[in-house]
Motif scaffolding. Structure first.
Motif, PDB file in Angstrom:
ATOM      1  N   PHE A 228      -1.073  37.537 -72.330  1.00 33.94           N
ATOM      2  CA  PHE A 228      -1.887  37.944 -71.086  1.00 33.94           C
ATOM      3  C   PHE A 228      -3.181  37.005 -70.784  1.00 33.94           C
ATOM      4  O   PHE A 228      -3.760  36.579 -71.856  1.00 33.94           O
ATOM      5  CB  PHE A 228      -2.380  39.419 -71.174  1.00 33.94           C
ATOM      6  CG  PHE A 228      -1.322  40.560 -71.632  1.00 33.94           C
ATOM      7  CD1 PHE A 228      -0.942  40.413 -72.926  1.00 33.94           C
ATOM      8  CD2 PHE A 228      -0.862  41.385 -70.488  1.00 33.94           C
ATOM      9  CE1 PHE A 228       0.018  41.449 -73.105  1.00 33.94           C
ATOM     10  CE2 PHE A 228      -0.061  42.077 -70.799  1.00 33.94           C
ATOM     11  CZ  PHE A 228       0.564  42.314 -72.325  1.00 33.94           C
ATOM     12  N   TRP A 229      -3.342  37.069 -69.591  1.00 37.58           N
ATOM     13  CA  TRP A 229      -4.624  36.337 -69.284  1.00 37.58           C
ATOM     14  C   TRP A 229      -5.503  37.257 -68.313  1.00 37.58           C
ATOM     15  O   TRP A 229      -4.848  37.993 -67.579  1.00 37.58           O
ATOM     16  CB  TRP A 229      -4.679  35.075 -68.319  1.00 37.58           C
ATOM     17  CG  TRP A 229      -4.364  33.756 -69.179  1.00 37.58           C
ATOM     18  CD1 TRP A 229      -3.154  33.122 -69.552  1.00 37.58           C
ATOM     19  CD2 TRP A 229      -5.523  32.982 -69.884  1.00 37.58           C
ATOM     20  NE1 TRP A 229      -3.429  32.009 -70.353  1.00 37.58           N
ATOM     21  CE2 TRP A 229      -4.628  31.977 -70.383  1.00 37.58           C
ATOM     22  CE3 TRP A 229      -6.665  33.236 -69.837  1.00 37.58           C
ATOM     23  CZ2 TRP A 229      -5.506  30.973 -71.355  1.00 37.58           C
ATOM     24  CZ3 TRP A 229      -7.454  32.368 -70.472  1.00 37.58           C
ATOM     25  CH2 TRP A 229      -6.912  31.157 -71.402  1.00 37.58           C
ATOM     26  N   TYR A 230      -6.558  37.682 -68.802  1.00 37.07           N
ATOM     27  CA  TYR A 230      -7.419  38.615 -67.932  1.00 37.07           C
ATOM     28  C   TYR A 230      -8.741  37.669 -67.328  1.00 37.07           C
ATOM     29  O   TYR A 230      -9.155  36.663 -67.935  1.00 37.07           O
ATOM     30  CB  TYR A 230      -7.948  39.693 -68.659  1.00 37.07           C
ATOM     31  CG  TYR A 230      -7.236  40.630 -69.160  1.00 37.07           C
ATOM     32  CD1 TYR A 230      -5.971  40.433 -70.208  1.00 37.07           C
ATOM     33  CD2 TYR A 230      -7.018  41.739 -68.254  1.00 37.07           C
ATOM     34  CE1 TYR A 230      -5.336  41.600 -70.625  1.00 37.07           C
ATOM     35  CE2 TYR A 230      -6.026  42.807 -68.651  1.00 37.07           C
ATOM     36  CZ  TYR A 230      -5.247  42.769 -69.606  1.00 37.07           C
ATOM     37  OH  TYR A 230      -4.341  43.787 -69.932  1.00 37.07           O
ATOM     38  N   VAL A 231      -9.302  38.168 -66.341  1.00 36.32           N
ATOM     39  CA  VAL A 231     -10.515  37.402 -65.933  1.00 36.32           C
ATOM     40  C   VAL A 231     -11.604  38.481 -65.578  1.00 36.32           C
ATOM     41  O   VAL A 231     -11.381  39.465 -65.154  1.00 36.32           O
ATOM     42  CB  VAL A 231     -10.255  36.519 -64.365  1.00 36.32           C
ATOM     43  CG1 VAL A 231      -9.816  37.835 -63.264  1.00 36.32           C
ATOM     44  CG2 VAL A 231     -11.502  36.356 -63.857  1.00 36.32           C
ATOM     45  N   GLN A 232     -12.946  38.064 -65.895  1.00 35.44           N
ATOM     46  CA  GLN A 232     -13.758  38.946 -66.099  1.00 35.44           C
ATOM     47  C   GLN A 232     -15.078  38.137 -65.250  1.00 35.44           C
ATOM     48  O   GLN A 232     -15.851  37.528 -65.570  1.00 35.44           O
ATOM     49  CB  GLN A 232     -14.508  39.374 -67.412  1.00 35.44           C
ATOM     50  CG  GLN A 232     -15.672  40.483 -67.477  1.00 35.44           C
ATOM     51  CD  GLN A 232     -16.117  40.501 -68.508  1.00 35.44           C
ATOM     52  OE1 GLN A 232     -16.197  39.649 -69.506  1.00 35.44           O
ATOM     53  NE2 GLN A 232     -16.852  41.690 -68.978  1.00 35.44           N
ATOM     54  N   SER A 233     -15.024  38.802 -63.897  1.00 34.61           N
ATOM     55  CA  SER A 233     -16.364  38.467 -63.041  1.00 34.61           C
ATOM     56  C   SER A 233     -17.641  38.944 -63.397  1.00 34.61           C
ATOM     57  O   SER A 233     -17.627  39.959 -64.071  1.00 34.61           O
ATOM     58  CB  SER A 233     -16.092  38.659 -61.576  1.00 34.61           C
ATOM     59  OG  SER A 233     -14.590  38.090 -61.177  1.00 34.61           O
ATOM     60  N   PRO A 234     -18.796  38.432 -63.240  1.00 37.75           N
ATOM     61  CA  PRO A 234     -19.926  38.715 -63.512  1.00 37.75           C
ATOM     62  C   PRO A 234     -19.904  40.245 -63.293  1.00 37.75           C
ATOM     63  O   PRO A 234     -19.955  40.708 -62.067  1.00 37.75           O
ATOM     64  CB  PRO A 234     -21.031  37.902 -62.787  1.00 37.75           C
ATOM     65  CG  PRO A 234     -20.361  36.718 -62.545  1.00 37.75           C
ATOM     66  CD  PRO A 234     -18.722  37.025 -62.267  1.00 37.75           C
TER      67      PRO A 234
ATOM     68  N   GLN B  14     -18.357  42.802 -63.956  1.00 35.52           N
ATOM     69  CA  GLN B  14     -16.825  43.661 -63.680  1.00 35.52           C
ATOM     70  C   GLN B  14     -16.281  43.842 -64.715  1.00 35.52           C
ATOM     71  O   GLN B  14     -16.586  43.050 -65.856  1.00 35.52           O
ATOM     72  CB  GLN B  14     -16.271  42.782 -62.510  1.00 35.52           C
ATOM     73  CG  GLN B  14     -16.719  42.463 -61.330  1.00 35.52           C
ATOM     74  CD  GLN B  14     -17.168  43.559 -60.603  1.00 35.52           C
ATOM     75  OE1 GLN B  14     -16.578  44.506 -60.457  1.00 35.52           O
ATOM     76  NE2 GLN B  14     -18.561  43.761 -59.900  1.00 35.52           N
ATOM     77  N   GLY B  15     -15.321  44.467 -64.646  1.00 35.44           N
ATOM     78  CA  GLY B  15     -14.399  44.731 -65.743  1.00 35.44           C
ATOM     79  C   GLY B  15     -13.399  43.680 -66.017  1.00 35.44           C
ATOM     80  O   GLY B  15     -13.586  42.576 -65.266  1.00 35.44           O
ATOM     81  N   LEU B  16     -12.361  43.805 -66.666  1.00 41.35           N
ATOM     82  CA  LEU B  16     -11.376  42.906 -66.714  1.00 41.35           C
ATOM     83  C   LEU B  16     -10.042  43.025 -66.113  1.00 41.35           C
ATOM     84  O   LEU B  16      -9.577  44.193 -65.881  1.00 41.35           O
ATOM     85  CB  LEU B  16     -10.703  42.873 -68.291  1.00 41.35           C
ATOM     86  CG  LEU B  16     -11.606  42.041 -69.312  1.00 41.35           C
ATOM     87  CD1 LEU B  16     -13.007  42.649 -69.727  1.00 41.35           C
ATOM     88  CD2 LEU B  16     -10.818  41.703 -70.507  1.00 41.35           C
ATOM     89  N   GLN B  17      -9.608  42.094 -64.907  1.00 46.83           N
ATOM     90  CA  GLN B  17      -8.518  41.991 -64.408  1.00 46.83           C
ATOM     91  C   GLN B  17      -7.359  41.446 -64.668  1.00 46.83           C
ATOM     92  O   GLN B  17      -7.778  40.070 -65.129  1.00 46.83           O
ATOM     93  CB  GLN B  17      -9.025  41.462 -63.014  1.00 46.83           C
ATOM     94  CG  GLN B  17      -8.052  41.727 -61.876  1.00 46.83           C
ATOM     95  CD  GLN B  17      -8.414  41.193 -60.511  1.00 46.83           C
ATOM     96  OE1 GLN B  17      -9.207  40.388 -60.546  1.00 46.83           O
ATOM     97  NE2 GLN B  17      -7.934  41.536 -59.576  1.00 46.83           N
ATOM     98  N   LEU B  18      -6.398  41.788 -64.591  1.00 46.75           N
ATOM     99  CA  LEU B  18      -5.143  41.041 -65.204  1.00 46.75           C
ATOM    100  C   LEU B  18      -4.962  39.956 -64.242  1.00 46.75           C
ATOM    101  O   LEU B  18      -4.487  40.311 -63.191  1.00 46.75           O
ATOM    102  CB  LEU B  18      -4.017  42.036 -65.320  1.00 46.75           C
ATOM    103  CG  LEU B  18      -2.640  41.472 -65.744  1.00 46.75           C
ATOM    104  CD1 LEU B  18      -2.821  40.998 -67.235  1.00 46.75           C
ATOM    105  CD2 LEU B  18      -1.382  42.341 -65.647  1.00 46.75           C
ATOM    106  N   LEU B  19      -4.662  38.878 -64.677  1.00 46.23           N
ATOM    107  CA  LEU B  19      -4.264  37.400 -63.924  1.00 46.23           C
ATOM    108  C   LEU B  19      -2.736  37.172 -63.869  1.00 46.23           C
ATOM    109  O   LEU B  19      -2.079  37.182 -62.875  1.00 46.23           O
ATOM    110  CB  LEU B  19      -4.857  36.340 -64.350  1.00 46.23           C
ATOM    111  CG  LEU B  19      -6.196  36.081 -63.970  1.00 46.23           C
ATOM    112  CD1 LEU B  19      -6.571  34.710 -64.781  1.00 46.23           C
ATOM    113  CD2 LEU B  19      -6.597  36.017 -62.530  1.00 46.23           C
ATOM    114  N   LEU B  20      -2.110  37.311 -65.197  1.00 44.14           N
ATOM    115  CA  LEU B  20      -0.803  37.357 -65.310  1.00 44.14           C
ATOM    116  C   LEU B  20      -0.474  37.660 -66.860  1.00 44.14           C
ATOM    117  O   LEU B  20      -1.209  37.845 -67.505  1.00 44.14           O
ATOM    118  CB  LEU B  20      -0.432  35.766 -64.955  1.00 44.14           C
ATOM    119  CG  LEU B  20      -1.170  34.647 -65.503  1.00 44.14           C
ATOM    120  CD1 LEU B  20      -0.857  34.369 -66.954  1.00 44.14           C
ATOM    121  CD2 LEU B  20      -0.964  33.414 -65.075  1.00 44.14           C
TER     122      LEU B  20
END
Lengths: 115, 114
Positions: A34-40, A42-48
């Motif tokens: 998995f790759w997740y992104v965390q914007s400042p 914010q929580g973690l959002q699944l990218l793919l």
């Protein structure tokens, strides 16, 4: 035991440039990746995610990642970075056992985008 | 409304105090998790629950306890908070009926222990 290495703590790219974030994993069998992104703030959002099939997976926001079993890698790519992509990115690996998905996360890569 | 909510979003407490962080979800998922995030260390699993009667320790459970009050609610308690428990705490959920059991995260609770 499973483990994930993200060798780049910080990366800076110019807006419009291409991006590749590295992820190497250690796991004795076929993993979920998995790759997740965390914007400042914010929580973690699944990218793919990858768990079977085509080794090149497409995600949201124009991101893609390629699973390379021979290199134990799952690198994240984007052909043209936008300023809004500045965030922290986490790679994670989970067991392909169906017995519960206990993810192991990498330490993250902080992406800065220069305008 | 968000699928996974955490309360409070920010908390300051003192050493020795007992505090509880709460997580609720409307996704209908059976599995829930608590992680903590520290700079440079990524996310580490504290506890996880596969259903209401199944709770398991994660990588770093010492100093923490949990309660799964219902399928939709999973609380994390610090019985006697200490400064090195200052961190960002995330709740996550997953659905065991799905092949990959992707985890979905709440917005996080930022905890400061003085």
């Amino acid at each position: 035991a499973q483990s994930v290495t993200q060798p780049d703590i910080h990366i800076t790219v110019s807006e419009g440039a291409s991006l590749e974030l590295r992820c190497n994993y250690s796991y004795g069998a076929t993993p979920y990746l998995f790759w997740y992104v965390q914007s400042p703030g914010q929580g973690l959002q699944l990218l793919l995610k990858y768990f079977s099939g085509d080794t090149l997976v497409q995600g949201i926001k124009g991101f893609e990642a390629e699973f390379k079993r021979s290199q134990s890698s799952f690198n994240l790519r984007k052909p043209s970075v936008h300023w809004s992509d500045a965030a922290e990115y986490f790679c994670a690996v989970g067991p392909f056992t169906g017995g519960g998905n206990k993810l192991t996360f990498g330490t993250g890569t902080q992406l800065k985008v220069e305008l | 409304d968000a699928d996974v909510t955490q309360t409070p979003r920010n908390r300051i407490t003192k050493t020795g105090k007992r505090i509880m962080l709460e997580c609720s979800q409307t996704k209908g998922h059976d599995r829930m998790y608590w992680y903590r995030q520290d700079p440079g260390l990524g996310l580490r699993l504290i506890y996880y629950s596969f259903d209401v009667k199944d709770i398991n320790k994660g990588e770093i459970s010492d100093g923490y306890s949990v309660s799964r009050q219902a399928q939709a609610k999973f609380s994390l308690s610090l019985e006697s908070a200490i400064p090195n428990q200052t961190a960002l705490y995330f709740c996550a959920t997953s659905d065991s009926r799905l092949a990959d059991e992707t985890q979905y995260f709440g917005p996080g609770t930022r905890l400061l222990v003085l």
